[in-house]
Design a protein around this motif. Structure first.
Motif, PDB file in Angstrom:
ATOM      1  N   SER A  14       0.821  -1.236   0.100  1.00 28.71           N
ATOM      2  CA  SER A  14       0.103  -0.129  -0.147  1.00 28.71           C
ATOM      3  C   SER A  14       0.925   1.184   0.197  1.00 28.71           C
ATOM      4  N   TYR A  15       1.640   1.222  -0.920  1.00 27.54           N
ATOM      5  CA  TYR A  15       2.662   2.358  -1.119  1.00 27.54           C
ATOM      6  C   TYR A  15       2.131   3.869  -1.136  1.00 27.54           C
ATOM      7  N   ALA A  19       3.146   7.736   2.662  1.00 26.93           N
ATOM      8  CA  ALA A  19       3.720   9.129   2.994  1.00 26.93           C
ATOM      9  C   ALA A  19       2.889   9.939   4.071  1.00 26.93           C
ATOM     10  N   PRO A  20       1.240   9.853   3.935  1.00 27.68           N
ATOM     11  CA  PRO A  20       0.587  10.448   4.988  1.00 27.68           C
ATOM     12  C   PRO A  20       0.617   9.547   6.324  1.00 27.68           C
ATOM     13  N   LEU A  21       0.838   8.261   6.163  1.00 28.66           N
ATOM     14  CA  LEU A  21       1.010   7.429   7.506  1.00 28.66           C
ATOM     15  C   LEU A  21       2.213   7.820   8.228  1.00 28.66           C
ATOM     16  N   CYS A  22       3.235   7.978   7.446  1.00 23.77           N
ATOM     17  CA  CYS A  22       4.724   8.137   7.940  1.00 23.77           C
ATOM     18  C   CYS A  22       4.758   9.902   8.646  1.00 23.77           C
ATOM     19  N   ASP A  23       4.372  10.640   7.935  1.00 26.49           N
ATOM     20  CA  ASP A  23       3.980  11.946   8.227  1.00 26.49           C
ATOM     21  C   ASP A  23       3.215  12.166   9.725  1.00 26.49           C
ATOM     22  N   HIS A  44      10.266   6.551   4.394  1.00 27.10           N
ATOM     23  CA  HIS A  44       9.412   7.856   4.388  1.00 27.10           C
ATOM     24  C   HIS A  44       9.534   8.846   3.308  1.00 27.10           C
ATOM     25  N   LEU A  45      10.984   9.001   2.984  1.00 23.62           N
ATOM     26  CA  LEU A  45      11.482   9.855   1.713  1.00 23.62           C
ATOM     27  C   LEU A  45      10.823   9.126   0.535  1.00 23.62           C
ATOM     28  N   LEU A  46      11.159   8.034   0.462  1.00 19.49           N
ATOM     29  CA  LEU A  46      10.609   7.415  -0.690  1.00 19.49           C
ATOM     30  C   LEU A  46       9.211   7.411  -1.072  1.00 19.49           C
ATOM     31  N   ALA A  47       8.272   7.280   0.092  1.00 22.81           N
ATOM     32  CA  ALA A  47       6.972   7.562  -0.091  1.00 22.81           C
ATOM     33  C   ALA A  47       6.469   8.836  -0.802  1.00 22.81           C
ATOM     34  N   HIS A  48       7.148   9.993  -0.284  1.00 20.10           N
ATOM     35  CA  HIS A  48       7.059  11.228  -0.994  1.00 20.10           C
ATOM     36  C   HIS A  48       7.473  11.094  -2.414  1.00 20.10           C
ATOM     37  N   LEU A  49       8.313  10.690  -2.545  1.00 22.40           N
ATOM     38  CA  LEU A  49       8.710  10.593  -4.127  1.00 22.40           C
ATOM     39  C   LEU A  49       7.893   9.743  -5.062  1.00 22.40           C
ATOM     40  N   PHE A  50       7.431   8.578  -4.262  1.00 18.22           N
ATOM     41  CA  PHE A  50       6.336   7.844  -4.975  1.00 18.22           C
ATOM     42  C   PHE A  50       5.210   8.629  -5.309  1.00 18.22           C
ATOM     43  N   LEU A  54       7.630  16.433  -4.334  1.00 15.17           N
ATOM     44  CA  LEU A  54       9.121  16.733  -4.333  1.00 15.17           C
ATOM     45  C   LEU A  54       9.371  17.703  -3.077  1.00 15.17           C
ATOM     46  N   ASN A  55       8.174  18.514  -2.978  1.00 16.50           N
ATOM     47  CA  ASN A  55       8.359  19.752  -1.794  1.00 16.50           C
ATOM     48  C   ASN A  55       8.433  18.929  -0.593  1.00 16.50           C
ATOM     49  N   SER A  56       7.424  17.938  -0.506  1.00 13.29           N
ATOM     50  CA  SER A  56       7.448  17.377   0.936  1.00 13.29           C
ATOM     51  C   SER A  56       8.729  16.379   1.271  1.00 13.29           C
ATOM     52  N   ALA A  57       9.202  15.979   0.088  1.00 11.44           N
ATOM     53  CA  ALA A  57      10.620  14.991   0.155  1.00 11.44           C
ATOM     54  C   ALA A  57      11.767  15.946   0.570  1.00 11.44           C
TER      55      ALA A  57
END
Length: 196
Positions: A14-15, A19-23, A44-50, A54-57
């Motif tokens: 569930s990629y 990102a929201p989960l890790c945040d 966490h970083l890869l989740a934002h890239l996925f 890019l700004n959140s990453a």
């Protein structure tokens, strides 16, 4: 710190939800003053890239402790992918992702990221070009020319073998026309009025 939800999302692939989960989990940990030494920054970083965020990453990278950046080569490798994305180094994204020996926890996630990225780039090429060289498609898609040609032809593009140019076939946009009884009645009255 309980990271079972992150591990469950990874194992269920569930990629998009990572990102929201890790945040949220990182924010909760920070609000409690909990140590984040074992935080999965690379995931966490890869989740934002996925999610192509890019700004959140970049914000996550800047807020990551320097000790974590120095001690975790996997995190630095994910950030290298992020830098390539930021600089629009299309082939560099594939080189950075494929040039690192990923751990078992994140390897499938990196593969899924590359598949998602490749689809996104292909959609971008489809919308931006009417014809494009095989060399350029291979560059943007991170493939050799033969694989890029096969990928494009599998998606209904056509190849001119003499010029090595691919002709893009734009997907047909389906529009649902809603025709209700009142519109049909008005059309009928208009036509009737014009004829008489």
């Amino acid at each position: 710190m309980d990271l079972s939800a992150v591990h469950a999302a990874l194992s269920s692939k569930s990629y998009a939800a990572l990102a929201p989960l890790c945040d949220d989990l990182l924010l909760q940990a920070a609000s409690r003053g909990a140590a984040t030494d074992d935080w999965p920054y690379a995931v966490h970083l890869l989740a934002h890239l996925f999610l192509n965020d890019l700004n959140s990453a970049r914000f996550l990278w800047k807020s990551t402790p320097q000790e974590a950046k120095d001690a975790r080569p996997e995190l630095a490798a994910v950030w290298k992918i992020g830098q390539c994305l930021w600089n629009r180094d299309y082939s560099g994204v594939y080189t950075a992702a494929q040039g690192f020996e990923w751990g078992p926890e994140i390897a499938d996630f990196v593969t899924a990221f590359l598949e998602s990225y490749r689809k996104r780039i292909f959609q971008l090429l489809t919308s931006a070009y009417s014809t494009i060289s095989v060399t350029d498609v291979a560059h943007f898609m991170g493939m050799n020319e033969e694989d890029a040609t096969n990928y494009a032809m599998h998606n209904c593009w056509s190849l001119d073998a003499t010029t090595k140019m691919l002709t893009v076939v734009k997907p047909k946009v389906k529009t649902n026309q809603k025709l209700d009884a009142s519109k049909l009645q008005r059309l009928t009255e208009c036509v009737f009025h014009l004829e008489h």
